[in-house]
Design a protein around this motif. Structure first.
Motif, mmCIF file in Angstrom:
data_model
loop_
_atom_site.group_PDB
_atom_site.id
_atom_site.type_symbol
_atom_site.label_atom_id
_atom_site.label_comp_id
_atom_site.label_asym_id
_atom_site.label_seq_id
_atom_site.Cartn_x
_atom_site.Cartn_y
_atom_site.Cartn_z
ATOM 1 N N PRO A 50 0.858 -1.136 0.013
ATOM 2 C CA PRO A 50 0.062 0.033 -0.128
ATOM 3 C C PRO A 50 0.994 1.416 0.018
ATOM 4 C CG PRO A 50 -0.116 -1.102 2.042
ATOM 5 C CD PRO A 50 0.680 -2.087 1.247
ATOM 6 N N LYS A 51 0.240 2.204 -0.727
ATOM 7 C CA LYS A 51 0.951 3.515 -0.625
ATOM 8 C C LYS A 51 0.443 4.457 0.273
ATOM 9 C CE LYS A 51 3.236 2.452 -4.325
ATOM 10 N NZ LYS A 51 4.888 2.178 -4.136
ATOM 11 N N VAL A 52 -0.749 4.247 1.082
ATOM 12 C CA VAL A 52 -1.373 4.910 2.223
ATOM 13 C C VAL A 52 -1.446 4.019 3.459
ATOM 14 C CG1 VAL A 52 -3.241 6.354 2.855
ATOM 15 C CG2 VAL A 52 -2.649 6.227 0.336
ATOM 16 N N ALA A 53 -0.843 4.205 4.523
ATOM 17 C CA ALA A 53 -0.999 3.998 5.958
ATOM 18 C C ALA A 53 -1.678 4.814 6.749
ATOM 19 C CB ALA A 53 0.332 3.562 6.255
ATOM 20 N N VAL A 54 -2.360 3.973 7.982
ATOM 21 C CA VAL A 54 -2.821 4.684 8.930
ATOM 22 C C VAL A 54 -1.749 4.303 10.224
ATOM 23 C CG1 VAL A 54 -4.834 4.898 10.704
ATOM 24 C CG2 VAL A 54 -5.209 4.674 8.104
ATOM 25 N N ALA A 75 -10.883 -1.448 3.488
ATOM 26 C CA ALA A 75 -10.800 -0.305 2.378
ATOM 27 C C ALA A 75 -9.398 -0.455 1.647
ATOM 28 C CB ALA A 75 -11.335 0.839 3.154
ATOM 29 N N GLY A 76 -8.687 -1.282 2.244
ATOM 30 C CA GLY A 76 -7.462 -1.216 1.390
ATOM 31 C C GLY A 76 -6.137 -0.585 1.886
ATOM 32 N N TYR A 77 -6.382 -0.080 3.001
ATOM 33 C CA TYR A 77 -5.243 1.085 3.745
ATOM 34 C C TYR A 77 -4.293 -0.041 4.608
ATOM 35 C CZ TYR A 77 -7.731 4.708 2.039
ATOM 36 O OH TYR A 77 -8.534 5.735 1.573
ATOM 37 N N ALA A 78 -2.952 0.290 4.632
ATOM 38 C CA ALA A 78 -2.204 -0.571 5.506
ATOM 39 C C ALA A 78 -2.551 0.055 7.052
ATOM 40 C CB ALA A 78 -0.758 -0.299 5.240
ATOM 41 N N CYS A 79 -2.287 -0.519 8.060
ATOM 42 C CA CYS A 79 -2.243 0.182 9.539
ATOM 43 C C CYS A 79 -1.177 -0.456 10.108
ATOM 44 C CB CYS A 79 -3.620 -0.716 9.945
ATOM 45 S SG CYS A 79 -5.056 0.020 9.263
ATOM 46 N N GLY A 113 7.864 2.062 1.334
ATOM 47 C CA GLY A 113 7.126 2.488 0.266
ATOM 48 C C GLY A 113 5.834 3.340 0.248
ATOM 49 N N VAL A 114 5.602 3.535 1.651
ATOM 50 C CA VAL A 114 4.315 4.447 1.959
ATOM 51 C C VAL A 114 4.505 5.978 1.659
ATOM 52 C CG1 VAL A 114 2.810 5.041 3.851
ATOM 53 C CG2 VAL A 114 3.500 2.626 3.779
ATOM 54 N N GLU A 115 3.586 6.151 1.132
ATOM 55 C CA GLU A 115 3.786 7.649 0.487
ATOM 56 C C GLU A 115 3.112 8.635 1.288
ATOM 57 O OE1 GLU A 115 2.581 7.492 -3.605
ATOM 58 O OE2 GLU A 115 4.560 6.452 -4.189
ATOM 59 N N LYS A 116 1.878 8.514 1.946
ATOM 60 C CA LYS A 116 1.097 9.151 2.669
ATOM 61 C C LYS A 116 0.719 8.514 3.925
ATOM 62 C CE LYS A 116 0.675 12.315 -0.215
ATOM 63 N NZ LYS A 116 0.828 13.787 -0.411
ATOM 64 N N ILE A 117 0.741 9.171 5.135
ATOM 65 C CA ILE A 117 0.371 8.601 6.383
ATOM 66 C C ILE A 117 -0.424 9.366 7.111
ATOM 67 C CG2 ILE A 117 1.867 7.830 8.646
ATOM 68 C CD1 ILE A 117 4.388 7.805 7.125
ATOM 69 N N ILE A 118 -1.556 8.692 7.672
ATOM 70 C CA ILE A 118 -2.609 9.296 8.337
ATOM 71 C C ILE A 118 -2.295 9.159 9.757
ATOM 72 C CG2 ILE A 118 -5.193 9.128 8.694
ATOM 73 C CD1 ILE A 118 -5.326 8.169 5.652
ATOM 74 N N LEU A 119 -2.207 9.889 10.557
ATOM 75 C CA LEU A 119 -2.029 9.871 12.125
ATOM 76 C C LEU A 119 -3.505 9.770 13.014
ATOM 77 C CD1 LEU A 119 0.141 12.884 12.313
ATOM 78 C CD2 LEU A 119 0.949 10.588 11.972
#
Length: 425
Positions: A50-54, A75-79, A113-119
């Motif tokens: 994934p390119k987006v992770a929480v 939904a396809g997001y890494a955690c 390889g994660v490009e966007k990280i949600i806190l």
């Protein structure tokens, strides 16, 4: 007397099996100062890179299997459940060091390889991530260099990738500001916790307290005196903490001074021991928030009592509670509302990425105006929202067993949609 779910951590868990659609693998990292960090990285089978992770973390609670993860994984997001060095024990919790831990995880995610990280800032994670984001967006030379206790932070030497969004999920405004609300100001003597000033005792019927679970009613005059006395007690505890630290520093100065060799062996031992001694603070009676028993204060559909106990009038004298045993450094950095840097009103102005505040309306310790509205209004983000979830408890758990995960599932459906609008998989 005490909430079993709070003390056993039974609500901070995956509330459904993810075996069919996700894989979790342990993560073990070394922070730059060699502290060992352990978490779990979850990836969807449908999106193994994934390119987006929480990322979810808390100053002391194990978030490696956070209850929001299944919804995000579907939904396809890494955690990433990123546990800091103080997990399950915050006796010496120094928030500035936790920032180094969060940075270590953030760098690792980028290496994957994660490009966007949600806190994902749930509960105490909200003020933690808000503090992290504030420091991460600063040039290294402008970051905090000393903890409230005077220790070096080394944040100026730490790689700190900023987050791309921040979610405050049933989050409070800071652990120190929580203490400002819950510390019992009627304690007369820190060495004798049973000594009580009756004029400041919220559990005294003469001040408006009613037999539980009947709601109490406190006069505006009493509320004003009570809150002022709470801050006065925090100020006294801050002074005690600084005195403890100053005593050690003074002894250290003697040990490294030119006259140390001329001292007797007994005096040398005394000063060496005093320098090395690590004092502990015992903070008595920290379950005294007027909101626990008077629901006319910051009104909400909450029940009686606190997240920790349905009988705070009794539990206030037990050993369980917030910040009960602390090092002076930990007290000043984490639990002092007058000294801690991990304060959302101080930090949220620097949060300019998309931000979402999710208020659990029936929360027993987080209130709509005191916490959620304060966070929302302090945010520097132009893309921000405040959601009120009417039936939600602190962990978005069911009020009755037959409800299942209805409340959490509803929140996660909205949350993944909000996330996908800004960070599509």
């Amino acid at each position: 007397m005490f909430s079993k779910s709070y003390w056993r951590g039974t609500k901070i868990c995956l509330r459904e099996s993810v075996d069919g659609y996700a894989v979790g693998r342990p993560v073990a990292l070394n922070a730059p100062d060699t502290a060992r960090l352990r978490g779990i990285y979850w990836t969807p089978k449908s999106n193994p890179s994934p390119k987006v992770a929480v990322i979810a973390s808390h100053p002391r609670v194990d978030f490696s299997e956070h209850h929001a993860f299944p919804g995000y994984l579907k939904a396809g997001y890494a955690c990433l459940g990123a546990n800091p060095r103080y997990v399950n024990n915050d006796l010496d919790c120094i928030h500035e060091k936790i920032l180094v831990d969060i940075a270590t995880y953030m760098v690792w995610l980028k290496q994957q390889g994660v490009e966007k990280i949600i806190l994902l800032g749930n509960s105490g994670g909200g003020s933690l991530f808000s503090f992290y984001q504030q420091q991460a967006v600063l040039p290294p030379s402008r970051r905090i260099t000393l903890t409230p206790g005077g220790k070096r932070t080394y944040l100026e030497k730490t790689e700190m990738p900023p987050g791309d969004a921040l979610i405050y999920m049933a989050a409070h405004i800071g652990q120190g500001l929580i203490i400002n609300e819950v510390i019992d100001p009627s304690v007369v003597d820190e060495q004798d916790p049973l000594k009580t000033d009756p004029e400041l005792d919220m559990y005294d019927p003469r001040n408006g307290f009613a037999p539980p679970p009947e709601w109490s009613r406190y006069s505006p005059e009493f509320v004003t005196r009570f809150r002022a006395a709470q801050l006065a007690r925090v100020r006294r505890l801050d002074a005690i903490a600084h005195d403890m630290l100053n005593d050690g520093e003074a002894a250290g100065a003697v040990c490294t001074g030119p006259d140390f060799a001329n001292l007797s062996a007994d005096m040398q031992r005394h000063f060496v021991r005093r320098e090395l001694h690590q004092p502990i603070m015992v903070i008595h009676r920290t379950l005294a928030n007027l909101h626990y028993t008077d629901n006319s204060l910051d009104p909400s559909p909450r029940g009686y009592g606190s997240l920790i106990s349905p009988r705070p009038d009794l539990a206030n004298f037990q050993r369980f509670g917030f910040a009960r045993v602390m090092s002076p450094d930990g007290w000043l950095s984490t639990w002092s509302g007058l000294s801690s840097n991990a304060s959302v009103p101080k930090t949220a102005g620097s949060v300019t990425v998309p931000a979402l505040v999710i208020h659990a309306a029936r929360d027993l310790d987080i209130y709509p105006i005191t916490h959620s509205r304060t966070i929302y209004e302090a945010l520097g983000a132009s893309d921000k929202a405040l959601w009120d979830i009417p039936d939600a408890l602190h962990y978005f758990d069911p009020a009755t067993p037959d409800e299942g995960n209805r409340t959490l599932d509803g929140v996660m459906a909205r949350l993944t949609e909000w996330t996908a609008e800004r960070f599509p998989v």
